[in-house]
Enzyme design. Structure first.
Site, PDB file in Angstrom:
ATOM      1  N   ASP A  95      -7.806   4.192  -0.704  1.00 18.40           N
ATOM      2  CA  ASP A  95      -6.559   4.629  -0.051  1.00 18.40           C
ATOM      3  C   ASP A  95      -5.879   5.769  -0.802  1.00 18.40           C
ATOM      4  OD1 ASP A  95      -7.259   2.470   1.460  1.00 18.40           O
ATOM      5  OD2 ASP A  95      -5.293   1.535   1.470  1.00 18.40           O
ATOM      6  N   ASP A 118     -11.721   4.192   2.510  1.00 18.68           N
ATOM      7  CA  ASP A 118     -10.640   4.563   3.446  1.00 18.68           C
ATOM      8  C   ASP A 118      -9.681   5.565   2.817  1.00 18.68           C
ATOM      9  OD1 ASP A 118     -11.731   2.629   5.173  1.00 18.68           O
ATOM     10  OD2 ASP A 118     -10.446   1.058   4.368  1.00 18.68           O
ATOM     11  N   THR A 150       0.822  -1.213   0.000  1.00 21.37           N
ATOM     12  CA  THR A 150       0.000   0.000   0.000  1.00 21.37           C
ATOM     13  C   THR A 150       0.860   1.269   0.000  1.00 21.37           C
ATOM     14  OG1 THR A 150      -1.804  -1.120   1.136  1.00 21.37           O
ATOM     15  CG2 THR A 150      -1.784   1.267   1.237  1.00 21.37           C
TER      16      THR A 150
END
Length: 685
Positions: A512, A539, A453
């Protein structure tokens, strides 16, 4: 992160945050990007021009009083101005017999740890703007040393892991028998012993406009049977410290006024006492504010404390006064601020100032340090990363990377040893300049493995004091075409640094989008996002930073398959830190009503010690927000962490309930933007 897994009188500045004109926020469901423009702002070197104005500043308080053959405190103003960048250079001039104004330009890490440079008389040691840091050591002023100014520096991090450390006498500033010393506008924190020690008959000392924090023993005065010390302590912000705030032993005259002592609730560091008058000290304590302090004012039986105009909020234990002291105005003039005004005054005015310590040479160099990027070859570089690579390591001042309009398909990393960088689009709109790439968490890396990520970020910022202005940062990873890929988190912008200012930008992605992190779990990472747009669906504002999204638009978008469902925030805040604050903003987007949560708690790696926090206040919420706007994540209940609203409006706002907690007015007073920024005032550069 993954988804379901889960001059004598130096007044403070009253300047507001220099963050530009707020956006004209559009109605719910509308997205307008605007056309506002950004605003630009080796070896020791001797200044060839006349000394700057700040070099002529002189102390107030007892440091201004003529005594012991010294007429006031003016430091090295009669000597040459030199700029230093290394420990050897700093020692050379600080220990010289001649007067010097010594400008610290950049970070100097002491070797060995705990080193205290023995400063001689007639010196001014000053940080260049906010860039002057002394790490792992400090300064010592010995017997008879006089006429010294230590100003505008950050002195930090000699802490050796033992809270009440008896073995390491590593102070930020220690004086034994010195006189006429002015300690002003510094940030002193996280040292192995004291932040300031005024010992062994040191006298004619003024300590003003400093930030003192994150320490056990803050400020000790005395270590003598003699009653000689004359000291003035004013306009200091003392927070998250345990003892000696200050402890004043056998001082002939101790004048303390307009200091703000703060022990915030829910933090690990607890105050044991505030101002302490010991031995035969005569203390005058005026117009100071004590907030949450245990035993805020105490005195020995033989000591005196005269209190006038002080304010106490949430304090407990001893609060004492008695005896006769002295009239400070018989020694010097001064002006008092109201105690109630001190939080706003000191949060914006204490600590290092950008305007202090700048020489003509450094100002000219800073103004000249602009690197240009253009895809068509009309700039110095054709990629943004090439310009970042050209920034010298440990650069002491601002470098602006001016990026001409165009789409730059590349990844960009600003490493931790390149602070004070601004990346600024030069177009008429933030849409004109775009940095974009399409890595995702599961994207294979050329050398094997996947990016993960954090590694998927189009732009990654690891350097403090970074700014991005008037541009778009995007991750355009195509989820629909990559359903077989394991890991669809695709970060547009990742920050892992302190004092990051994102002003007038667009950050766009899906899952994200905006990762607001810190350099380490125990490191503070403040981020201020203003006048900007953040776009995503899952998120998409997340991480452990202390982050503010202010006067901005948060745009919700549908997922790759056209469905409406998502989460705005996923904080992973460390305990005793502040998390994500969304304030004075708008949440909108072309998604179904009641389909998005405001947030959920991300306990990264299953870490139960974390205490995630999101507060959404004074914000316009569209109908897309669920009536129960918080939800659990990966087995952790949001109710065990810190999620709340305050005075939101719009179709998505709702009344207080057990499933929709609201802050009280008293709680909200401690959850303002300034509380998150903690003394940092973002300004465009």
């Amino acid at each position: 992160m993954s988804e379901p897994h889960s001059k004598p009188r130096h007044r403070r500045s009253r300047t507001a945050l220099a963050v530009g004109v707020p956006l004209a926020l559009t109605a719910a469901g509308t997205l307008a990007y605007g056309t506002d423009l950004g605003v630009l702002g080796s070896t020791a070197q001797q200044a060839s021009a006349a000394a700057p104005a700040w070099a002529a500043d002189t102390a107030d308080g007892f440091a201004s009083v003529n005594s012991l053959g010294q007429n006031g405190t003016y430091g090295g103003r009669d000597g040459k101005t030199v700029t230093v960048k290394t420990q050897a250079e700093l020692e050379k001039y600080a220990t010289a017999t001649e007067p010097y104004v010594i400008v610290v330009a950049g970070t100097i890490t002491m070797n060995p740890v705990g080193k205290e440079i023995k400063v001689q008389s007639d010196k001014t040691i000053v940080g260049s703007g906010t860039s002057g840091h002394i790490v792992g050591g400090g300064f010592f002023l010995g017997q008879g040393v006089h006429n010294v100014i230590i100003r505008n520096l950050t002195i930090r991090d000699s802490y050796q892991g033992v809270w009440n450390d008896k073995d390491h006498d590593f102070d930020a500033i220690q004086m034994d028998g010195a006189h006429h010393v002015w300690i002003d506008h510094n940030d002193l924190r996280h040292m192995a012993d004291g932040l300031i020690d005024v010992r062994k008959d040191s006298t004619n000392v003024t300590v003003s406009w400093n930030k003192l924090s994150d320490n056990n023993k803050t400020f000790g005065i005395g270590w003598t049977e003699n009653v000689k010390t004359d000291i003035t302590i004013h306009h200091n912000w003392i927070r998250e410290t345990e003892q000696r705030n200050p402890s004043t032993d056998n001082a002939a005259h101790a004048h303390l006024y307009n200091n703000f002592l703060e022990d915030a609730p829910g933090t690990d560091i607890k105050s044991s006492y505030g101002n302490y008058s010991r031995g035969a000290t005569k203390m005058v304590l005026e117009n100071s504010l004590f907030q949450g302090i245990k035993n805020p004012v105490i005195k020995d039986s033989g000591a005196a404390i005269v209190q006038r105009g002080n304010s106490f909020s949430g304090t407990s234990g001893r609060n004492e006064s008695g005896g006769t002291a002295f009239d400070p105005k018989a020694y010097y003039p001064y002006t008092l601020d109201k105690a109630a005004d001190l939080p706003s005054i000191l949060k914006s005015g204490a600590g290092p100032r950008a305007s202090i310590g700048r020489t003509a040479a450094s100002t000219k160099a800073a103004a000249a340090t602009t690197l240009t990027v253009a895809k068509d070859g009309s700039g110095q570089y054709t990629t943004v990363q090439a310009a970042v690579n050209a920034v010298p390591a440990n650069n002491p001042s601002r470098v602006v990377i001016a990026v001409k309009p165009g789409t730059y398909r590349e990844t960009v990393k600003v490493p931790s040893n390149k602070p004070h960088v601004t990346i600024r689009g030069t177009g008429s709109s933030r849409k004109d300049t775009t940095i974009v790439y399409n890595n995702a968490s599961g994207t294979p890396k050329p050398g094997g493995g996947t990016y993960g990520t954090g590694g998927s970020a189009t732009v990654a910022v690891e350097a403090d004091d970074f700014q991005a202005r008037n541009l778009t940062i995007s991750n355009d990873f195509d989820e629909a075409k990559n359903q077989s890929l394991n890991g669809h988190q695709a970060v547009a912008l990742r920050t892992a640094a302190d004092k990051v200012f994102l002003d007038g930008i667009i950050v766009s992605g899906d899952q994200d989008t905006l990762l607001l992190d810190t350099a380490a779990k125990d490191r503070l990472g403040r981020v201020y996002v203003s006048n900007s747009y953040v776009i995503g669906n899952v998120d998409f504002i997340f991480g452990r930073a202390t982050a503010v999204v202010d006067k901005s638009v948060i745009t919700l978008k549908k997922r790759w398959n056209g469905t409406s469902a998502g989460y705005i925030t996923a904080p992973s805040t460390a305990a005793n830190r502040k998390g994500i604050l969304i304030a004075n903003s708008t949440v909108n987007g072309d998604v179904s009503a009641g389909s998005f949560y405001l947030g959920r708690p991300w306990h990264a790696g299953g870490d139960a010690s974390l205490d995630p926090q999101t507060t959404v206040r004074n914000t316009d919420l569209s109908a897309a927000i669920k009536s129960t706007p918080w939800t659990d994540m990966s087995g952790f209940s949001w109710k065990d962490d810190r999620f709340a609203e305050y005075k939101n409006r719009g179709a998505g706002a709702g009344a207080q309930s057990t499933n929709r907690p609201h802050l009280t007015d008293a709680q909200a007073a401690n959850q303002e933007v300034a509380d998150w920024l903690a003394g940092w005032t973002p300004s465009a550069s």
